[in-house]
Design an enzyme around this catalytic site. Structure first.
Site, mmCIF file in Angstrom:
data_model
loop_
_atom_site.group_PDB
_atom_site.id
_atom_site.type_symbol
_atom_site.label_atom_id
_atom_site.label_comp_id
_atom_site.label_asym_id
_atom_site.label_seq_id
_atom_site.Cartn_x
_atom_site.Cartn_y
_atom_site.Cartn_z
ATOM 1 N N ASN A 259 21.904 -2.924 -2.995
ATOM 2 C CA ASN A 259 23.180 -2.926 -3.464
ATOM 3 C C ASN A 259 23.468 -3.584 -4.430
ATOM 4 O O ASN A 259 22.547 -4.813 -4.617
ATOM 5 C CB ASN A 259 24.046 -2.866 -2.295
ATOM 6 C CG ASN A 259 24.685 -4.810 -1.692
ATOM 7 O OD1 ASN A 259 23.423 -4.836 -1.790
ATOM 8 N ND2 ASN A 259 25.589 -4.991 -1.590
ATOM 9 N N ILE A 260 23.959 -2.445 -6.133
ATOM 10 C CA ILE A 260 23.529 -3.014 -7.026
ATOM 11 C C ILE A 260 25.678 -2.744 -7.159
ATOM 12 O O ILE A 260 26.210 -1.447 -7.062
ATOM 13 C CB ILE A 260 23.223 -1.719 -8.141
ATOM 14 C CG1 ILE A 260 21.627 -1.873 -7.151
ATOM 15 C CG2 ILE A 260 22.920 -2.364 -9.227
ATOM 16 C CD1 ILE A 260 20.565 -0.768 -7.852
ATOM 17 N N GLU A 261 25.984 -3.906 -7.190
ATOM 18 C CA GLU A 261 27.881 -4.276 -8.345
ATOM 19 C C GLU A 261 28.082 -3.733 -9.094
ATOM 20 O O GLU A 261 26.642 -3.999 -10.547
ATOM 21 C CB GLU A 261 27.934 -5.280 -7.366
ATOM 22 C CG GLU A 261 27.827 -5.348 -6.677
ATOM 23 C CD GLU A 261 28.596 -6.148 -4.996
ATOM 24 O OE1 GLU A 261 29.277 -7.900 -6.089
ATOM 25 O OE2 GLU A 261 28.665 -6.661 -3.969
ATOM 26 N N GLU B 66 21.817 1.920 0.585
ATOM 27 C CA GLU B 66 21.660 3.223 1.948
ATOM 28 C C GLU B 66 21.755 4.263 0.532
ATOM 29 O O GLU B 66 20.281 4.590 0.359
ATOM 30 C CB GLU B 66 22.656 3.237 3.076
ATOM 31 C CG GLU B 66 22.899 2.695 3.855
ATOM 32 C CD GLU B 66 24.121 1.727 3.991
ATOM 33 O OE1 GLU B 66 24.186 0.920 2.459
ATOM 34 O OE2 GLU B 66 24.523 1.066 4.356
HETATM 35 N N1 THU Z 1 27.071 -2.066 1.059
HETATM 36 C C1 THU Z 1 25.915 -1.902 1.094
HETATM 37 O O1 THU Z 1 25.524 -1.436 0.430
HETATM 38 N N2 THU Z 1 26.006 -0.953 2.178
HETATM 39 C C2 THU Z 1 27.235 -1.162 3.468
HETATM 40 O O2 THU Z 1 26.842 0.359 4.672
HETATM 41 C C3 THU Z 1 28.515 -1.328 2.840
HETATM 42 C C4 THU Z 1 28.634 -2.386 1.682
HETATM 43 C C5 THU Z 1 27.394 -3.112 -0.018
HETATM 44 C C6 THU Z 1 28.962 -2.669 -1.287
HETATM 45 C C7 THU Z 1 28.976 -3.761 -2.052
HETATM 46 O O3 THU Z 1 28.148 -4.382 -2.870
HETATM 47 C C8 THU Z 1 28.988 -4.866 -1.019
HETATM 48 O O4 THU Z 1 27.638 -4.766 -0.283
HETATM 49 C C9 THU Z 1 31.243 -5.241 0.140
HETATM 50 O O5 THU Z 1 30.900 -4.636 0.559
#
Ligand code: THU
Length: 143
Positions: free
Chosen positions: A42-44, A55
């Site tokens: 994940n990349i915020e 994913e």
């Molecule tokens: N997140 C994912 O990367 N995949 C998921 O299936 C659920 C949530 C991430 C998004 C965000 O960066 C962090 O988790 C908190 O929601």
């Protein structure tokens, strides 16, 4: 390809997560039909909305490199600095992206709690009655 290898790859991918806002790190390892593993994290973002889940990072990387056929994805998630304790199910948006490229009956979603502990679902289990291109063509399931 065994599940453990894919789970190990997802655990590795999680280390790349960029999560200064939630501190929740997710890793994904997507298996192509040809046997390639594509990693995603994940990349915020400071404005929150552009945040991309692990994913979808894996799917978009793979598709942008010419891959369109997938058989499984392993997913792990947990707080930064801690080992993984709980299963991390994919969000609804990611399930819909899977629906675009995967056969819901056979695509496997592997949720792992540790390198030795995981559960396997089909995409159909996680997204019953999902919308796909078949619906646009008038060939969706009859209800
Ligand atoms: N997140 C994912 O990367 N995949 C998921 O299936 C659920 C949530 C991430 C998004 C965000 O960066 C962090 O988790 C908190 O929601």
């Amino acid at each position: 390809m065994n599940e453990k290898k894919l789970v190990d790859a997802a655990i590795l991918a999680r280390e790349m997560a960029y999560t200064p806002y939630s501190g929740f790190q997710v890793g994904a390892a997507l298996l192509t039909e040809s046997g390639k593993i594509v990693l995603g994290c994940n990349i915020e973002n400071a404005t929150y909305t552009p945040t991309n889940c692990a994913e979808r990072t894996a799917f978009f990387k793979a598709v942008s490199e010419g891959e369109r056929k997938f058989t499984a994805i392993a997913i792990v998630g947990g707080k930064a600095g801690e080992s993984i304790r709980e299963y991390c199910p994919p969000c609804g948006v990611c399930r819909q992206v899977m629906m675009e490229f995967c056969d819901p009956e056979s695509f496997r979603v592997i949720l792992a709690k540790s390198p030795e502990e995981w559960k396997i679902y089909t995409l159909r289990d996680l997204l019953p009655l999902g919308f796909s291109s078949a619906n646009l063509d008038g060939k969706g399931e009859s209800l």
